[in-house]
Write a protein that holds these residues in place. Structure first.
Motif, PDB file in Angstrom:
ATOM      1  N   LEU A 275       0.811  -1.216   0.000  1.00 46.77           N
ATOM      2  CA  LEU A 275       0.000   0.000   0.000  1.00 46.77           C
ATOM      3  C   LEU A 275       0.846   1.269   0.000  1.00 46.77           C
ATOM      4  N   GLN A 276       2.156   1.146   0.169  1.00 45.59           N
ATOM      5  CA  GLN A 276       3.022   2.328   0.078  1.00 45.59           C
ATOM      6  C   GLN A 276       3.172   2.781  -1.369  1.00 45.59           C
ATOM      7  N   ASN A 277       2.920   1.872  -2.312  1.00 39.25           N
ATOM      8  CA  ASN A 277       3.027   2.246  -3.727  1.00 39.25           C
ATOM      9  C   ASN A 277       1.821   3.095  -4.102  1.00 39.25           C
ATOM     10  N   PRO A 278       2.012   4.332  -4.529  1.00 40.52           N
ATOM     11  CA  PRO A 278       0.874   5.218  -4.794  1.00 40.52           C
ATOM     12  C   PRO A 278      -0.012   4.771  -5.950  1.00 40.52           C
ATOM     13  N   ASN A 279       0.472   3.859  -6.809  1.00 42.53           N
ATOM     14  CA  ASN A 279      -0.360   3.364  -7.900  1.00 42.53           C
ATOM     15  C   ASN A 279      -1.243   2.192  -7.464  1.00 42.53           C
ATOM     16  N   VAL A 280      -1.059   1.717  -6.244  1.00 47.03           N
ATOM     17  CA  VAL A 280      -1.897   0.639  -5.716  1.00 47.03           C
ATOM     18  C   VAL A 280      -3.169   1.239  -5.128  1.00 47.03           C
ATOM     19  N   SER A 281      -4.301   0.862  -5.693  1.00 44.05           N
ATOM     20  CA  SER A 281      -5.586   1.332  -5.171  1.00 44.05           C
ATOM     21  C   SER A 281      -6.087   0.468  -4.028  1.00 44.05           C
ATOM     22  N   ALA A 282      -5.759  -0.834  -4.068  1.00 47.67           N
ATOM     23  CA  ALA A 282      -6.226  -1.737  -3.019  1.00 47.67           C
ATOM     24  C   ALA A 282      -5.387  -2.997  -2.998  1.00 47.67           C
ATOM     25  N   ALA A 283      -5.324  -3.605  -1.829  1.00 48.16           N
ATOM     26  CA  ALA A 283      -4.722  -4.922  -1.655  1.00 48.16           C
ATOM     27  C   ALA A 283      -5.836  -5.895  -1.292  1.00 48.16           C
ATOM     28  N   ILE A 284      -5.901  -7.007  -2.010  1.00 51.57           N
ATOM     29  CA  ILE A 284      -6.947  -8.004  -1.770  1.00 51.57           C
ATOM     30  C   ILE A 284      -6.481  -8.980  -0.701  1.00 51.57           C
ATOM     31  N   ILE A 285      -7.334  -9.202   0.284  1.00 57.23           N
ATOM     32  CA  ILE A 285      -7.046 -10.211   1.293  1.00 57.23           C
ATOM     33  C   ILE A 285      -8.184 -11.221   1.319  1.00 57.23           C
ATOM     34  N   GLY A 286      -7.850 -12.452   1.613  1.00 57.95           N
ATOM     35  CA  GLY A 286      -8.847 -13.482   1.844  1.00 57.95           C
ATOM     36  C   GLY A 286      -8.826 -13.864   3.307  1.00 57.95           C
ATOM     37  N   ALA A 287      -9.701 -14.767   3.683  1.00 57.18           N
ATOM     38  CA  ALA A 287      -9.740 -15.207   5.072  1.00 57.18           C
ATOM     39  C   ALA A 287     -10.437 -16.550   5.161  1.00 57.18           C
ATOM     40  N   SER A 288      -9.902 -17.418   5.998  1.00 57.23           N
ATOM     41  CA  SER A 288     -10.571 -18.675   6.293  1.00 57.23           C
ATOM     42  C   SER A 288     -11.266 -18.625   7.641  1.00 57.23           C
ATOM     43  N   ARG A 289     -11.024 -17.527   8.380  1.00 59.44           N
ATOM     44  CA  ARG A 289     -11.736 -17.302   9.639  1.00 59.44           C
ATOM     45  C   ARG A 289     -11.747 -15.800   9.916  1.00 59.44           C
ATOM     46  N   PRO A 290     -12.785 -15.299  10.597  1.00 63.86           N
ATOM     47  CA  PRO A 290     -12.943 -13.850  10.800  1.00 63.86           C
ATOM     48  C   PRO A 290     -11.775 -13.182  11.507  1.00 63.86           C
ATOM     49  N   GLU A 291     -11.106 -13.893  12.425  1.00 58.36           N
ATOM     50  CA  GLU A 291     -10.034 -13.255  13.195  1.00 58.36           C
ATOM     51  C   GLU A 291      -8.900 -12.761  12.304  1.00 58.36           C
ATOM     52  N   GLN A 292      -8.668 -13.442  11.184  1.00 59.87           N
ATOM     53  CA  GLN A 292      -7.614 -13.004  10.272  1.00 59.87           C
ATOM     54  C   GLN A 292      -7.894 -11.603   9.741  1.00 59.87           C
ATOM     55  N   LEU A 293      -9.145 -11.325   9.461  1.00 59.08           N
ATOM     56  CA  LEU A 293      -9.513 -10.006   8.961  1.00 59.08           C
ATOM     57  C   LEU A 293      -9.275  -8.933  10.011  1.00 59.08           C
TER      58      LEU A 293
END
Length: 335
Positions: A275-293
């Motif tokens: 996210l430090q790269n100014p051309n990045v609008s978003a980073a996608i994350i997944g999760a197998s359990r809510p705590e990871q989010l």
């Protein structure tokens, strides 16, 4: 709460931490857990959700649609994609032909339970279809109101430039690219990012934690933890295999003191880094359990000092891939 960023040079704002359900919904994670993860994402301020028709052969879209049912549609940004084989995988169930795009968007909308998606993405470049045909189909999807914006995924700089030229002629613009990008996989930095900045595309990056390797949970010389992606025979194991070498895992462990000094966990450091790269609008994350989010969203809004960025480079020296030729699409449509 999660910070918003503009998607490229468009007026659309999306959450810089975006929830994606590749390799989870419909495959690794049971439906109830998947729904719980989506609801946790919403509670944490994530309103942008990324999926694709190919994920779990259309099931992931269905699971996401059910999980988002009842939410105010205008308050969500829903992304999906078209290209890879789906359904019975017949000769026209793949690629970026007009037939597959027009049928693909209708199928995705039906499964997601919505009248439109905010972003419709070409999941790879299709060498078997004239680019003019693909761009005209996308133009018609936009004019029909079935998608508000169009993006691409894993296109080279030259492909992005050619696509944007045609899109502009046809009355719309490409606003995004969805590439793999992480502190270990930097192949877009030399060509794709400069071209995207010039043409107004933002990056929605997938695998910012290198399929979980940058979380630090995989240790050199030891078996992967039970239930981790490296033990998943439904696709996760294959994707992560390139990183499961002791030299790479040892280099990643060198990030622990860097993260501690910055007051972050290793997953938070990995997300904050992209996210430090100014051309990045978003980073996608997944999760197998809510705590990871709950842990990972804390990377939103983090600003890393130059010293931290340099320390990341030092720790990962020799493990980073930068060759722009690694951005590729299949020369022939997959069966």
């Amino acid at each position: 709460m999660v910070t918003y960023r503009h998607l490229g040079s468009s007026g659309l704002k999306i959450t810089e931490i975006t929830y994606g359900n590749w390799l989870t919904h419909g495959s690794q994670v049971e439906a109830d857990t998947a729904t719980a993860c989506v609801h946790t994402a919403l509670d944490l301020g994530i309103t942008s959700f990324d999926t694709a028709d190919v994920y779990a052969n259309t099931v992931a879209e269905e699971v996401l649609g059910r999980a988002l049912a009842g939410q105010r549609r205008e308050s969500l940004e829903i992304f999906t994609k078209v290209y890879w084989p789906v359904g019975p995988k017949g000769p026209n169930d793949v690629g970026l032909s007009r037939k597959h795009i027009m049928e693909g968007i209708d199928g995705s909308l039906r499964r997601l339970g919505t009248d439109y998606v905010d972003l419709y993405q070409a999941h790879r470049y299709d060498y078997a279809t004239p680019l003019e045909e693909t761009m005209q189909a996308f133009a018609d999807v936009v004019r029909s109101g079935k998608a508000l914006y169009i993006g691409v995924s894993e296109w080279t700089a030259d492909q992005i430039r050619a696509g944007q030229e045609l899109a502009t002629q046809m009355g719309f613009r490409l606003v995004s690219n969805q590439p793999q990008y992480s502190a270990l996989w930097r192949v877009i930095e030399e060509k794709v990012i400069p071209t995207s900045k010039e043409l107004g595309l933002g990056q929605i990056v997938w695998s910012p934690m290198a399929q979980g390797v940058l979380s630090g949970k995989y240790l050199p010389g030891q078996k992967p933890p039970a239930g981790s992606r490296a033990t998943d025979d439904k696709g996760g194991q294959q994707m992560i295999s390139r990183w499961m070498r002791d030299d790479i895992l040892t280099a990643v462990q060198g990030l622990r003191p860097v993260a501690q000094e910055a007051g972050l966990s290793l997953p938070q450091l990995a997300l904050a880094w992209v996210l430090q790269n100014p051309n990045v609008s978003a980073a996608i994350i997944g999760a197998s359990r809510p705590e990871q989010l709950e842990e990972n969203v804390r990377a939103s809004g983090v600003v890393l000092d130059p010293e931290v960025m340099a320390a990341v480079d030092t720790a990962l020296q020799g493990a980073v891939l930068t060759d722009p030729a690694l951005t590729t699409s299949p020369q022939e449509r997959p069966a």
